[in-house]
Each structure stands twice: as structure tokens, then as C-alpha cells.
Design a protein around this motif. Structure first.
Motif, short mmCIF file in Angstrom:
data_model
loop_
_atom_site.label_atom_id
_atom_site.label_comp_id
_atom_site.label_asym_id
_atom_site.label_seq_id
_atom_site.Cartn_x
_atom_site.Cartn_y
_atom_site.Cartn_z
N THR A 20 0.85 -1.19 0.00
CA THR A 20 0.00 0.00 0.00
C THR A 20 0.88 1.24 0.00
O THR A 20 1.85 1.32 0.76
CB THR A 20 -0.92 0.01 1.23
OG1 THR A 20 -1.79 -1.11 1.17
CG2 THR A 20 -1.74 1.29 1.27
N THR A 72 -5.03 6.01 -0.91
CA THR A 72 -4.11 4.87 -0.96
C THR A 72 -4.21 4.17 -2.31
O THR A 72 -5.27 4.11 -2.93
CB THR A 72 -4.40 3.86 0.15
OG1 THR A 72 -5.74 3.39 0.02
CG2 THR A 72 -4.20 4.46 1.52
N THR A 74 -3.27 0.35 -3.59
CA THR A 74 -2.94 -0.99 -3.12
C THR A 74 -2.71 -1.90 -4.30
O THR A 74 -3.48 -1.87 -5.28
CB THR A 74 -4.07 -1.55 -2.23
OG1 THR A 74 -4.23 -0.72 -1.08
CG2 THR A 74 -3.74 -2.97 -1.77
#
Lengths: 106, 121
Positions: A20, A72, A74
Motif C-alpha cells: 500500500t 491509498t 494498493t
């Protein structure tokens, strides 16, 4: 100007890992955030826009989330071709700004 | 093939000028705002300038305002970046890019391969 801060600057990981990357904006940008992947000697490639919309042709192991000031990216299971540098980009304003980049290395 | 192709880069002395060009192929050029983004050697990405799709409104980073001029020629599917009063810190690979939705504030889904500008005495 809106400042974008990515963390970490460098990330060491292995094939198969879940990783992440975080991007923080100095003020709210709603969901106007994109993520790009850049490999050495090549132009950036769009992965995600509007914080979580996957660009056509991008593998589903990539995902994005967030709104406001924190976002974020990921990667669910790293593949060999994923080792690259990743940039976030806010386009809430025409004078868009990029994060400083996160180098994902083996 | 859908692509953007930049040209016009090179070596120039401080204070000099260059004009970059970016030709778009296989896109409806008039439907998209166009942008220049640069990347100094070993550094990150920096937005430089954007021109809107219709009225040709232009926008610049503070670092280039007053020195660079963006323009477009729809008949040639080309966007230009006229760079004057060049500084050493303008040394970078210059990319042109197209937005996903054609707007001036947009993510970029198509990039050229870049053209290198080196400002040095």
C-alpha cells in the motif's frame, strides 16, 4: 498550491506481497486523484483516476481508495512487472500537482 | 495508432528559446484539453501548462509563467510550447499529455514519449 505527500519514498517488497502506498493532500481535493506507474525510460502510465476508478486494461490487482486529503494505492499481489515508481496526482485544480513518487523495489 | 509524438527538444544556452511540438494521432484532437508535464533528470513529475479544448484558455505553473506560451493548431492536431528566457532549472524531459475526459483539470490517460530540453552554457 496544493501539496501532495507520498509515503513511503521507497518500498521494498517481494513477488506476491500486498503493498500500500499513501498520498496525502495539503487540502481537500474531494476524489480528484490519479495514480500513475512509471518504469525507467518510459512515460507514466495511468492506473487509477477519480481515486478509485481503474483505467481500462489495468489489472484488477491494482486498487485505489480515499477522499478528501488521504488516499491509498494498493497492489494486492505483486507481479515482477510491478516494480516501478508510482506517482499520485491531484487534479482538483487546473494547476495539478504530483507526489514526489514511491519507488517500489525488489 | 492512438499516440502523441513530441519534438523540438535540444541543447540551448541560458536565456535562449525553443519551441516544442506535440502531434496527436487517431484522437479527436479538438475534444481534449492538452497539457505539458516535465520531469527533470532523476526527479518527479511537474505540471507545466494546459490549454483548453475550445476557447483555448491557457494555464501555467508559476515557475514558467511569463516565459512559456502554450498554443494549439487544430488543423494540424498539434499543441506547442514556446519556451523563452530558458533557465538551467528548465532542463527536463517534456511530455505532452491528454486528459481522460477532455477537461482542463483531468487525469492523463495518454502520454507522448517525451522530448529532452537541456539548458546549459
Amino acid at each position: 498550491d496544493i501539496q501532495m505527500t507520498q509515503s513511503p519514498s521507497t518500498l521494498s517488497a517481494s513477488v506476491g506481497d500486498r503493498v500500500t502506498i499513501t498520498c496525502r493532500a495539503s487540502q481537500s481535493i474531494s476524489g480528484w486523484l490519479a495514480w500513475y506507474q512509471q518504469k525507467p525510460g518510459t512515460a507514466p502510465k495511468l492506473l487509477i483516476y477519480k481515486a478509485s476508478t481503474l483505467e481500462s486494461g489495468v489489472p484488477s490487482r491494482f486498487s485505489g481508495s480515499g477522499s478528501g486529503t488521504e488516499f491509498t494505492l494498493t497492489i494486492s499481489s505483486l507481479q515482477p512487472g510491478d516494480f516501478a515508481t508510482y506517482y499520485c496526482h491531484q487534479y482538483n485544480t487546473i494547476q495539478g500537482t504530483f507526489g514526489q513518487g514511491t519507488k517500489l523495489e525488489i | 495508432e492512438v499516440q502523441l509524438l513530441e519534438s523540438g527538444g535540444g541543447l540551448v544556452q541560458p536565456g535562449g528559446s525553443l519551441r516544442l511540438s506535440c502531434v496527436a494521432s487517431e484522437i479527436t484532437f479538438s475534444s481534449f484539453a492538452m497539457t505539458w508535464v516535465r520531469q527533470a533528470p532523476g526527479k518527479g513529475l511537474e505540471w507545466v501548462s494546459t490549454i483548453s479544448r475550445s476557447r483555448g484558455s491557457t494555464y501555467y505553473a508559476d515557475s514558467v509563467k511569463g516565459r512559456f506560451t502554450i498554443s494549439r493548431d487544430t488543423s494540424k492536431n498539434t499543441v506547442y510550447l514556446q519556451m523563452n528566457s530558458l533557465r538551467v532549472e528548465d532542463t527536463a524531459l517534456y511530455y505532452c499529455a491528454k486528459g481522460v475526459h477532455g477537461q482542463t483539470d483531468d487525469a492523463f490517460d495518454l502520454w507522448g514519449q517525451g522530448t529532452m530540453v537541456t539548458v546549459s552554457s
